[in-house]
Scaffold this motif. Structure first.
Motif, mmCIF file in Angstrom:
data_model
loop_
_atom_site.group_PDB
_atom_site.id
_atom_site.type_symbol
_atom_site.label_atom_id
_atom_site.label_comp_id
_atom_site.label_asym_id
_atom_site.label_seq_id
_atom_site.Cartn_x
_atom_site.Cartn_y
_atom_site.Cartn_z
ATOM 1 N N ALA A 299 0.814 -1.219 0.000
ATOM 2 C CA ALA A 299 0.000 0.000 0.000
ATOM 3 C C ALA A 299 0.845 1.264 0.000
ATOM 4 O O ALA A 299 0.322 2.363 -0.219
ATOM 5 C CB ALA A 299 -0.929 0.002 1.207
ATOM 6 N N ASP B 278 -10.447 2.977 7.371
ATOM 7 C CA ASP B 278 -11.725 2.816 6.654
ATOM 8 C C ASP B 278 -12.694 3.949 6.967
ATOM 9 O O ASP B 278 -13.893 3.730 7.170
ATOM 10 C CB ASP B 278 -12.369 1.468 6.998
ATOM 11 C CG ASP B 278 -12.205 0.456 5.863
ATOM 12 O OD1 ASP B 278 -11.732 0.849 4.766
ATOM 13 O OD2 ASP B 278 -12.536 -0.726 6.065
ATOM 14 N N PRO C 32 -9.903 -5.535 1.496
ATOM 15 C CA PRO C 32 -9.616 -4.115 1.234
ATOM 16 C C PRO C 32 -9.930 -3.221 2.429
ATOM 17 O O PRO C 32 -10.906 -3.432 3.130
ATOM 18 C CB PRO C 32 -10.536 -3.786 0.050
ATOM 19 C CG PRO C 32 -10.872 -5.102 -0.567
ATOM 20 C CD PRO C 32 -10.906 -6.088 0.561
ATOM 21 N N ALA C 33 -9.075 -2.214 2.642
ATOM 22 C CA ALA C 33 -9.287 -1.218 3.692
ATOM 23 C C ALA C 33 -8.524 0.047 3.336
ATOM 24 O O ALA C 33 -7.412 -0.022 2.797
ATOM 25 C CB ALA C 33 -8.826 -1.747 5.041
ATOM 26 N N ASP C 34 -9.137 1.199 3.591
ATOM 27 C CA ASP C 34 -8.486 2.488 3.348
ATOM 28 C C ASP C 34 -7.754 2.920 4.612
ATOM 29 O O ASP C 34 -8.335 2.963 5.697
ATOM 30 C CB ASP C 34 -9.513 3.548 2.956
ATOM 31 C CG ASP C 34 -10.108 3.302 1.573
ATOM 32 O OD1 ASP C 34 -9.427 2.645 0.762
ATOM 33 O OD2 ASP C 34 -11.246 3.739 1.322
ATOM 34 N N THR D 89 -5.773 6.031 6.204
ATOM 35 C CA THR D 89 -5.473 7.463 6.080
ATOM 36 C C THR D 89 -4.294 7.791 6.983
ATOM 37 O O THR D 89 -4.335 7.507 8.189
ATOM 38 C CB THR D 89 -6.684 8.324 6.465
ATOM 39 O OG1 THR D 89 -7.809 7.945 5.662
ATOM 40 C CG2 THR D 89 -6.389 9.804 6.245
ATOM 41 N N THR E 85 -4.617 9.124 1.734
ATOM 42 C CA THR E 85 -5.302 7.853 1.897
ATOM 43 C C THR E 85 -4.624 6.776 1.054
ATOM 44 O O THR E 85 -4.428 6.950 -0.156
ATOM 45 C CB THR E 85 -6.786 7.964 1.493
ATOM 46 O OG1 THR E 85 -7.438 8.931 2.330
ATOM 47 C CG2 THR E 85 -7.489 6.620 1.662
ATOM 48 N N LEU E 86 -4.255 5.691 1.725
ATOM 49 C CA LEU E 86 -3.631 4.545 1.061
ATOM 50 C C LEU E 86 -4.639 3.404 1.002
ATOM 51 O O LEU E 86 -5.483 3.253 1.889
ATOM 52 C CB LEU E 86 -2.388 4.089 1.839
ATOM 53 C CG LEU E 86 -1.335 5.165 2.137
ATOM 54 C CD1 LEU E 86 -0.210 4.568 2.976
ATOM 55 C CD2 LEU E 86 -0.782 5.753 0.838
ATOM 56 N N HIS E 87 -4.545 2.600 -0.050
ATOM 57 C CA HIS E 87 -5.471 1.492 -0.238
ATOM 58 C C HIS E 87 -4.714 0.187 -0.008
ATOM 59 O O HIS E 87 -3.788 -0.139 -0.743
ATOM 60 C CB HIS E 87 -6.078 1.533 -1.640
ATOM 61 C CG HIS E 87 -6.741 2.840 -1.970
ATOM 62 N ND1 HIS E 87 -7.956 3.218 -1.433
ATOM 63 C CD2 HIS E 87 -6.324 3.872 -2.747
ATOM 64 C CE1 HIS E 87 -8.276 4.417 -1.887
ATOM 65 N NE2 HIS E 87 -7.304 4.845 -2.687
ATOM 66 N N ALA E 88 -5.125 -0.529 1.029
ATOM 67 C CA ALA E 88 -4.445 -1.766 1.387
ATOM 68 C C ALA E 88 -5.412 -2.945 1.308
ATOM 69 O O ALA E 88 -6.633 -2.767 1.374
ATOM 70 C CB ALA E 88 -3.878 -1.659 2.800
ATOM 71 N N VAL E 89 -4.844 -4.113 1.137
ATOM 72 C CA VAL E 89 -5.621 -5.356 1.175
ATOM 73 C C VAL E 89 -5.025 -6.217 2.285
ATOM 74 O O VAL E 89 -3.970 -6.829 2.111
ATOM 75 C CB VAL E 89 -5.571 -6.105 -0.181
ATOM 76 C CG1 VAL E 89 -6.394 -7.390 -0.081
ATOM 77 C CG2 VAL E 89 -6.088 -5.220 -1.302
#
Length: 436
Positions: free
Chosen positions: A192, A204, A224-226, A228, A237-241
């Motif tokens: 991410a 999130d 998935p989870a955002d 910040t 904001t980063l997008h992680a799994v």
């Protein structure tokens, strides 16, 4: 070990010994002040046991310090009521009966003319409860005052939501390795774009203000989870799994349980740890957790005896949560002063050690067993219950409860405590608990 380290260790032991003496004196002051408040004569107020080092008489009380700083006491006349026949001297050759009458006689040996109305047992039960509770209560007051003072001014080591480092791959925390293999998946944090120095402020979309909250959210999430973060003064904001991983199990206080793991959501970063002051509310909660742990420790004492015996005589490993006596605590105090940490950290650690000792003194003395204060409290409460029940059913007053009859049990309890204390002493000398 350098000479400086030796001197600092000796200084630490001396500081701890002074703190212990003050705690003992403070405890006995609670008994003394309330006894005098209720008109009970107190011939002696002593800190320590053994030969008297210094004493001075003021009024009808002798105040002094004895050679062995392992406790203290006050002598109150008339701790036990006379026997059924109104006499104080021993009336039987039975060893158990002799114990009872010896204790009864000792409580009256300094009786003087005019003391008939200044005997402990003649006071109402609620007054006796106050006198006996006042000593442990003073330790509780001191423990709370020290703990809250340290927590709200200096603080404690606390995980924050700032990133101290990012794990490159997913390695089960139960695995005995720290390096990545080619077969390991890239960690969600690495993928991410999470970086060292980022401060996570939302998960999130929900704002995050503590590590405990963030940790729980991560563990409860897979997929998935955002994330910040605040980076260079701006939010991003980063997008992680998040993936599943074997992570350390937490206890009811949110602390990791050694050797225990659970499957939970995994992001893959290390939290930065800082010493941060706590608010009053946070300090009270932490103090409550400390008291709860203290109660659990006392309940668990019998189960720890085998491991303690093995550590003392069998060369076994001394557990970090092993019971520690005054000698062991003094050694820890010496080690604290020898640590290569800032002076304020040493002071905070010494104060927390003293707070823990005082909390232990409170909890231990509240056990409803003679010769502890809790045993006398239990006797006074039982007397109050008997007399109250007699009034309700219009029966004759049963009179004072003869606590002296429990002295054989008190000697057994004292013997068990002495044996346990000696076992802890040996373990503290040959295989002490060390600061990690």
């Amino acid at each position: 070990m350098s000479m400086t380290t030796i001197l600092l260790t000796i200084l630490g032991i001396a500081v701890f010994a002074f703190g212990l003496l003050f705690s003992i004196a403070w405890h006995e002051l609670g008994h003394l002040s309330t006894a005098k408040l209720f008109g009970i004569r107190v011939p002696q107020y002593m800190v320590g046991f053994g030969p008297t080092v210094w004493s001075r008489r003021k009024g009808d009380t002798e105040y002094g310090i004895k050679a062995i700083p392992a406790g203290g006491y006050i002598r109150m006349i008339g701790m036990f009521p006379p026997g059924a026949d109104g006499k104080l001297e021993a009336r039987s050759t039975s060893p158990w009966r002799g114990m009872i009458e010896d204790a009864r006689s000792a409580s009256f040996e300094e009786l003087q003319p005019g003391d008939e109305d200044r005997l402990f047992y003649t006071r109402k039960p609620w007054k006796r409860v106050i006198v006996m509770f006042a000593g442990p209560f003073m330790n509780l007051v001191l423990a709370v005052a020290i703990f809250l003072g340290v927590a709200m001014t200096f603080g404690f080591q606390t995980n924050t939501t700032e990133v101290a480092g990012v794990q490159k791959c997913v390695i089960p925390q139960s695995a005995e390795r720290t390096t990545c293999k080619k077969s390991d998946a890239v960690s969600p944090a690495q993928a991410a774009g999470l970086k060292k120095g980022d401060v996570i402020v939302a998960f999130d979309g929900d704002r995050i203000d503590s590590w405990d909250t963030l940790s729980d959210r991560i563990r409860d999430t897979t997929g998935p989870a955002d994330i910040t973060v605040r980076r260079d003064g701006q939010e991003k904001t980063l997008h992680a799994v998040l993936l599943e991983n074997a992570v350390a199990k937490k206890d009811s206080d949110g602390q990791p349980v050694p050797g225990k793991f659970v499957t939970a959501g995994y992001l893959g970063f290390a939290a930065k740890s800082e010493i941060l002051p706590l608010s009053f509310g946070e300090s009270v909660v932490r103090m409550g957790d400390m008291a709860e742990n203290g109660v659990r420790s006392i309940i668990a004492l019998p189960s720890k005896i085998p491991a303690l015996w093995d550590a003392a005589f069998g060369g076994g490993e001394r557990a970090a949560d092993s019971p520690v006596g005054m000698v062991g605590a003094a050694r820890i105090g010496g080690e604290v002063m020898a640590l290569d940490v800032p002076t304020e950290s040493q002071i905070a650690m010494m104060l927390n050690l003293l707070a823990g000792i005082n909390l232990s003194l409170f909890l231990f003395n509240m056990l409803p067993l003679l010769p502890l204060d809790g045993g006398h409290i239990a006797g006074a409460l039982w007397e109050a219950l008997r007399r109250h029940t007699a009034r309700i059913f219009k029966r004759p007053d049963p009179g004072p409860f003869d606590v002296a009859k429990l002295m054989p049990v008190a000697y057994v309890v004292a013997g068990v405590f002495i044996c346990f204390t000696l076992l802890v002493l040996v373990a503290d000398v040959v295989n002490p608990v060390k600061i990690t």
